[in-house]
Motif scaffolding. Structure first.
Motif: not given
Length: 532
Positions: A240-244
């Protein structure tokens, strides 16, 4: 959390599982659970094994890893093969008529373990399955994981999956290349271009346009996973923090942010070039200019040639000035069908002059050409700094009318189906153990009980070191010399330097006598042969 609450959660999970199994039976579909393997039917009597298509964590302490499916997973049945045609393709190849089968691996089989196998080459394949409910991107991570084995290698084709967007008109019977998807993930290869896709579709909040965003390429060499014919595990973790982060065989190969590590970027620039701005006619972009005060030197000869005859060259002795280099072939005859009106006057083919074969050369002798020391070329004035230089012109910036800022690209469109829409020039691509969850631990435990078992069997079946060396030498016989030197030389040196001196001298004497004996016997045999 008390043990009572944990047991209640396990009981609830088992009740949910039983309801799904009964649902499969209620529509005439058979579900069989065998040693942590789930068999769900596809249309056309095709069976799929161990396809866990929708998994949400139930935070339980599962009794055993082999009972993981009973207490932690929700299964959804029914895969559907697409019945539509691909758009913008020739009619003879437009149909999604590639065949699918459920069968074990060709090599390193695990007893009772089956997978979905793409069976046709040079055909379009499409198959999909609905989840039991859509996955909504809110405050929990998304973990997508599955296995692929290129059993015959791969020439050109993909093995990626698509998470199909949730929409009212989603029809798996009509699943094709333009069916909207939210995420595309997995391996793809053509020629020597080895890829691992992670693509998501982002919706412009201003106008609703959808654009594909491609994650950066992994920093590792992917060639081996396409050629070693082993089962590999592909995992995508989206937070959810946009990290992948992307894993192959549980090792990280790429990581980044949806905001900064995708192309094109999610958010457009705040400012753009003014399309109405134009460069002034008197704008000077020249950093250097010819010196206006420079004058060409008086001795500068622009007409001097770059090459001149070598004045020191001497004609070789015996050069035949009067002999041509080529002469007409004396035995040649005009063809009977030669028509001089159509073909012109016949001439015998030219061949090298035989008189020139013994001479240093024939024909008119000319000295070789050398570089002209007086050559200077066309004169140009030297460059000096331009006092009127204004720099490289660029249009002024204006506020981007299409600018927006989306700080939460993770909140993508929800999806409610998993699909494989593939074209491949190689058959027998094996898929297994799809899992979608919000808990990385759940995916890891599932991998340990599925892919981990395959890896263990493959390792047990690999040849030993000696067998691998022998196989390598079969392809490259010269390796035997390397093996012998590598092993024999240290042994010989050890014998030579470690034996007692007297024994070593005796050994050397015996070796010399043995060598001389062979030479004498060879000479005797030679003399007997000559006398005979």
């Amino acid at each position: 959390m008390s043990r009572f609450v944990k047991l209640n959660q396990i009981f609830i999970a088992q009740i949910i599982l039983i309801i799904h199994v009964l649902k499969c039976f209620s529509v005439g579909k058979l579900t069989k659970i065998l040693h942590s393997s789930e068999f769900c039917p596809i249309n056309d009597d095709l069976m799929i094994t161990k396809y866990i298509l929708n998994i949400y964590s139930i935070h339980t302490a599962c009794f055993l890893n082999y009972l993981l499916a009973f207490s932690c997973f929700i299964i959804f049945c029914s895969w559907q093969v697409s019945k539509t045609m691909k758009e913008d393709a020739d009619e003879d190849i437009a149909k999604y008529d590639g065949k699918w089968e459920v069968e074990p691996l060709k090599e390193n089989k695990v007893p009772g373990d089956l997978g979905l196998v793409l069976k046709s080459r040079a055909k379009h394949h499409a198959i999909a399955a609905l989840l039991n409910r859509p996955f909504a991107f809110k405050d929990k991570p998304l973990i997508v994981q599955y296995e692929v084995n290129f059993q015959d290698g791969i020439d050109c084709g993909g093995a990626y999956i698509k998470l199909l967007s949730d929409s009212e008109d989603l029809d798996l019977d009509q699943f094709h290349d333009r069916t909207p998807y939210t995420i595309m993930f997995g391996p793809d290869k053509c020629g020597e271009d080895y890829k691992l896709h992670f693509i998501f579709r982002h919706k412009n909040p201003l106008n609703g346009d959808v654009e594909e965003k491609h994650a950066k390429r992994p920093d590792v060499d992917l060639k081996k996973i396409y050629t070693d014919k082993k089962t590999h595990l592909y995992t995508l973790v989206l937070n959810p923090d946009n990290s992948y982060e992307i894993f192959i065989d549980q090792s990280s190969v790429s990581r980044g942010s949806l905001l900064t590590d995708v192309v094109p970027p999610v958010n457009p620039p705040k400012e753009v070039d003014d399309p109405k701005d134009s460069k002034p006619e008197d704008w000077d972009e020249r950093a250097k200019i010819p010196d206006p005060e420079a004058v060409k030197p008086d001795d500068w000869d622009e007409d001097a040639p770059a090459k001149v005859p070598d004045p020191d060259a001497v004609k070789p002795e015996g050069w035949l000035d009067d002999e041509p280099e080529f002469v007409s072939e004396p035995t040649a005859e005009k063809p009977d069908d030669w028509d001089e009106e159509m073909d012109g006057e016949w001439e015998a083919p030219q061949v090298p002059n035989p008189a020139c074969s013994a001479a240093p050369g024939c024909g008119e002798w000319k000295p070789p050409m050398i570089s002209n020391p007086q050559y200077k070329g066309k004169w140009k004035a030297p460059l000096i700094d331009n006092t009127n230089f204004q720099g490289v012109w660029s249009p002024r910036k204006i506020t981007n009318p299409d600018y927006f800022e989306d700080l939460h690209p993770f909140r993508m469109e929800s999806f409610r189906a998993v699909g494989l829409e593939l074209w491949s020039m190689t058959s027998d691509i094996y898929f297994d153990n799809f899992i979608i969850t919000s808990e990385k631990e759940v995916a890891d435990r599932w991998a340990a009980d599925s892919w981990g078992l395959k890896k263990l069997v493959a390792s047990a079946n690999e040849p030993g070191v000696l067998s691998q060396l022998a196989l390598a030498a079969e392809e490259r016989p010269w390796l035997w010399v390397v093996y012998i030197l590598t092993v024999g030389l240290p042994i010989g040196l050890a014998v030579l330097f470690c034996w007692p001196k007297r024994s070593r001298n005796n050994f050397l004497i015996i070796a010399v006598l043995w060598f001389c004996k062979d030479i004498v016997e060879g000479q005797d045999n030679s003399e007997q042969y000559n006398s005979a």
